[in-house]
Design a protein around this motif. Structure first.
Motif, PDB file in Angstrom:
ATOM      1  N   GLN A   1      83.765  56.475 100.356  1.00 25.59           N
ATOM      2  CA  GLN A   1      85.037  55.982  99.827  1.00 25.59           C
ATOM      3  C   GLN A   1      85.052  54.454  99.766  1.00 25.59           C
ATOM      4  N   LEU A   2      84.524  53.809 100.790  1.00 26.99           N
ATOM      5  CA  LEU A   2      84.453  52.346 100.777  1.00 26.99           C
ATOM      6  C   LEU A   2      83.547  51.848  99.659  1.00 26.99           C
ATOM      7  N   LEU A   3      82.401  52.494  99.489  1.00 30.58           N
ATOM      8  CA  LEU A   3      81.460  52.052  98.458  1.00 30.58           C
ATOM      9  C   LEU A   3      82.033  52.205  97.052  1.00 30.58           C
ATOM     10  N   ILE A   4      82.799  53.253  96.823  1.00 28.52           N
ATOM     11  CA  ILE A   4      83.406  53.431  95.496  1.00 28.52           C
ATOM     12  C   ILE A   4      84.311  52.245  95.165  1.00 28.52           C
ATOM     13  N   MET A   5      85.157  51.857  96.116  1.00 29.06           N
ATOM     14  CA  MET A   5      86.060  50.728  95.878  1.00 29.06           C
ATOM     15  C   MET A   5      85.295  49.415  95.754  1.00 29.06           C
ATOM     16  N   GLU A   6      84.310  49.214  96.609  1.00 23.72           N
ATOM     17  CA  GLU A   6      83.550  47.957  96.593  1.00 23.72           C
ATOM     18  C   GLU A   6      82.710  47.835  95.328  1.00 23.72           C
ATOM     19  N   MET A   7      82.049  48.915  94.925  1.00 21.40           N
ATOM     20  CA  MET A   7      81.222  48.863  93.720  1.00 21.40           C
ATOM     21  C   MET A   7      82.080  48.714  92.457  1.00 21.40           C
ATOM     22  N   PHE A   8      83.300  49.224  92.505  1.00 14.50           N
ATOM     23  CA  PHE A   8      84.218  49.028  91.385  1.00 14.50           C
ATOM     24  C   PHE A   8      84.522  47.541  91.199  1.00 14.50           C
ATOM     25  N   LEU A   9      84.824  46.850  92.291  1.00 14.19           N
ATOM     26  CA  LEU A   9      85.105  45.414  92.210  1.00 14.19           C
ATOM     27  C   LEU A   9      83.868  44.631  91.782  1.00 14.19           C
ATOM     28  N   ILE A  10      82.705  44.982  92.315  1.00 19.84           N
ATOM     29  CA  ILE A  10      81.478  44.273  91.948  1.00 19.84           C
ATOM     30  C   ILE A  10      81.147  44.489  90.474  1.00 19.84           C
ATOM     31  N   THR A  11      81.420  45.684  89.958  1.00 18.89           N
ATOM     32  CA  THR A  11      81.175  45.941  88.523  1.00 18.89           C
ATOM     33  C   THR A  11      82.031  45.037  87.650  1.00 18.89           C
ATOM     34  N   LEU A  12      83.292  44.863  88.026  1.00 16.03           N
ATOM     35  CA  LEU A  12      84.177  43.988  87.249  1.00 16.03           C
ATOM     36  C   LEU A  12      83.729  42.529  87.333  1.00 16.03           C
ATOM     37  N   ILE A  13      83.319  42.086  88.513  1.00 15.42           N
ATOM     38  CA  ILE A  13      82.859  40.696  88.651  1.00 15.42           C
ATOM     39  C   ILE A  13      81.548  40.492  87.910  1.00 15.42           C
ATOM     40  N   SER A  14      80.662  41.488  87.952  1.00 15.93           N
ATOM     41  CA  SER A  14      79.386  41.376  87.240  1.00 15.93           C
ATOM     42  C   SER A  14      79.600  41.234  85.742  1.00 15.93           C
ATOM     43  N   ARG A  15      80.615  41.895  85.233  1.00 13.79           N
ATOM     44  CA  ARG A  15      80.899  41.781  83.802  1.00 13.79           C
ATOM     45  C   ARG A  15      81.245  40.343  83.433  1.00 13.79           C
ATOM     46  N   VAL A  16      81.978  39.649  84.306  1.00 15.08           N
ATOM     47  CA  VAL A  16      82.351  38.262  84.032  1.00 15.08           C
ATOM     48  C   VAL A  16      81.115  37.356  84.094  1.00 15.08           C
ATOM     49  N   VAL A  17      80.215  37.618  85.032  1.00  8.55           N
ATOM     50  CA  VAL A  17      79.057  36.744  85.243  1.00  8.55           C
ATOM     51  C   VAL A  17      77.962  36.988  84.209  1.00  8.55           C
ATOM     52  N   TYR A  18      77.679  38.261  83.904  1.00  7.86           N
ATOM     53  CA  TYR A  18      76.534  38.596  83.063  1.00  7.86           C
ATOM     54  C   TYR A  18      76.886  38.723  81.582  1.00  7.86           C
ATOM     55  N   ARG A  19      78.130  39.040  81.268  1.00  8.58           N
ATOM     56  CA  ARG A  19      78.473  39.305  79.861  1.00  8.58           C
ATOM     57  C   ARG A  19      78.761  37.998  79.128  1.00  8.58           C
ATOM     58  N   ARG A  20      77.725  37.187  78.989  1.00 10.00           N
ATOM     59  CA  ARG A  20      77.824  35.940  78.237  1.00 10.00           C
ATOM     60  C   ARG A  20      76.406  35.493  77.875  1.00 10.00           C
ATOM     61  N   ARG A  21      76.325  34.647  76.900  1.00  7.62           N
ATOM     62  CA  ARG A  21      75.023  34.138  76.470  1.00  7.62           C
ATOM     63  C   ARG A  21      74.847  32.720  77.003  1.00  7.62           C
ATOM     64  N   TYR A  22      73.758  32.515  77.741  1.00  7.46           N
ATOM     65  CA  TYR A  22      73.445  31.202  78.282  1.00  7.46           C
ATOM     66  C   TYR A  22      72.369  30.549  77.423  1.00  7.46           C
ATOM     67  N   ASN A  23      72.468  29.233  77.280  1.00  6.32           N
ATOM     68  CA  ASN A  23      71.453  28.501  76.529  1.00  6.32           C
ATOM     69  C   ASN A  23      70.130  28.514  77.285  1.00  6.32           C
ATOM     70  N   ASP A  24      69.030  28.548  76.515  1.00 11.03           N
ATOM     71  CA  ASP A  24      67.710  28.509  77.129  1.00 11.03           C
ATOM     72  C   ASP A  24      67.464  27.148  77.755  1.00 11.03           C
TER      73      ASP A  24
END
Length: 338
Positions: free
Chosen positions: A281-304
């Motif tokens: 139960q703890l992991l479900i809630m924690e992984m849900f939050l990490i998934t949302l934060i990962s979307r903010v960090v990874y869902r963008r294009r960085y310059n080379d």
């Protein structure tokens, strides 16, 4: 719980196996069913967010990086999904934990490869740090060994770093298969950590392999974190560390408390089964939050990154107009001057 206080144990408190799913669902009251529904909805939303993010990464990021980034982003949704399955079907806990552990073993190797790719690949990484030495006295293996020498970054060094993470990605499924084989023969029980059981020895070997695999990632991160700060490598590394701590250390602490019966049984769940139930139960809630934060960090294009100075100079030299002497006359681009 009242039975434990009066000295009489409910039969399920001494059970070696978790209950069947129908027994668990029938024992739930209204708040328990509401919690089940909320956690299942969180798992579903996390998977939908990951699918949308994976489609974006596949379309917008070069193929050489996209597959690695998708693998890393899938860690939280996969762990959340396996935890949700284990919550609904308590007797599948061993298999869901094995699945999450094997997947994250691959993610550790992929994270190391992502740092190399973000530096431009192995060749550019070697050129950027050809005159540098990397610090190997880092956690979790040698953080206290400050006397260890600094090592030059060469092809051989990169080979050993990649081998350190690859061995875990390869051997973790092997130990999972061995555990399942021993379980079918009655020699492996997930919560039996006595010296006569196989679980304690397999877990010790896996723990050593885990530490060896985390060491190269720490070494590489210490080397490239300044260079890749423009690509948010520190938040990415923090998310990776959070998943590692929550999926392994948190689960281990709760399991130890459950085996010592500090976490009391709650029929139809024994102490060990209830500890696994709480972890899921703890992991479900924690992984849900990490998934949302990962979307903010990874869902963008960085310059080379800009190429190293030596490569920039070589490119500038190649752009100079070639001059050829024909019969004493200087020509440019192969055309004689008039």
């Amino acid at each position: 719980m009242e039975g434990e206080a009066n000295g009489t144990l409910h039969p399920s408190c001494g059970a070696s196996q978790p209950p069947y799913s129908q027994e668990l669902l029938q024992s739930l009251d209204l708040p328990g069913r509401f919690l089940f529904a909320i956690l299942t909805l969180m798992t579903l939303i996390a998977n939908l967010v990951f699918i949308e993010e994976a489609v974006y990464i596949y379309r917008k990021i070069p193929s050489s990086k996209s597959s690695i980034i998708i693998w890393i982003n899938a860690a939280a949704p996969v762990i959340g999904t396996t935890s949700c399955i284990g919550m609904w079907i308590p007797r599948s806990t061993m298999f869901t934990e094995f699945t999450a552990a094997v997947f994250f073993a691959v993610v550790i190797h992929k994270f190391l490869m992502m740092m190399i790719k973000e530096c431009g690949g192995q060749k550019l990484l070697l050129r950027r740090f050809e005159n540098c030495r990397c610090k190997i006295s880092t956690g979790p293996c040698c953080c206290c060994c400050l006397c260890l020498p600094h090592v030059r970054i060469t092809r051989r060094t990169l080979f050993w770093l990649k081998l350190g993470t690859f061995q875990f990605a390869f051997l973790r499924p092997v130990f999972m298969f061995l555990s399942i084989v021993l379980w079918t023969n009655g020699n492996y029980t997930l919560y039996n950590l006595s010296p006569k059981g196989a679980a304690i020895w397999i877990n010790c070997f896996v723990g050593v392999l885990t530490i060896i695999a985390l060491w190269p990632v720490g070494i590489m991160f210490q080397q490239v974190r300044t260079l890749l700060i423009c690509k948010k490598i520190i938040p990415k590394f923090a998310l990776y560390q959070f998943i590692l701590i929550l999926n392994h250390l948190q689960a281990a602490i709760i399991n130890i408390l459950a085996m010592q019966r500090i976490i009391p049984c709650a029929p139809p769940l024994s102490s060990s089964a209830r500890g696994a139930y709480m972890t899921q139960q703890l992991l479900i809630m924690e992984m849900f939050l990490i998934t949302l934060i990962s979307r903010v960090v990874y869902r963008r294009r960085y310059n080379d990154l800009e190429p190293p100075e030596c490569m920039a100079e070589e490119a500038g030299d190649n752009k100079e107009t070639p001059k050829i002497i024909l019969n004493g006359a200087v020509s440019e681009d192969g055309l004689p001057r008039v």
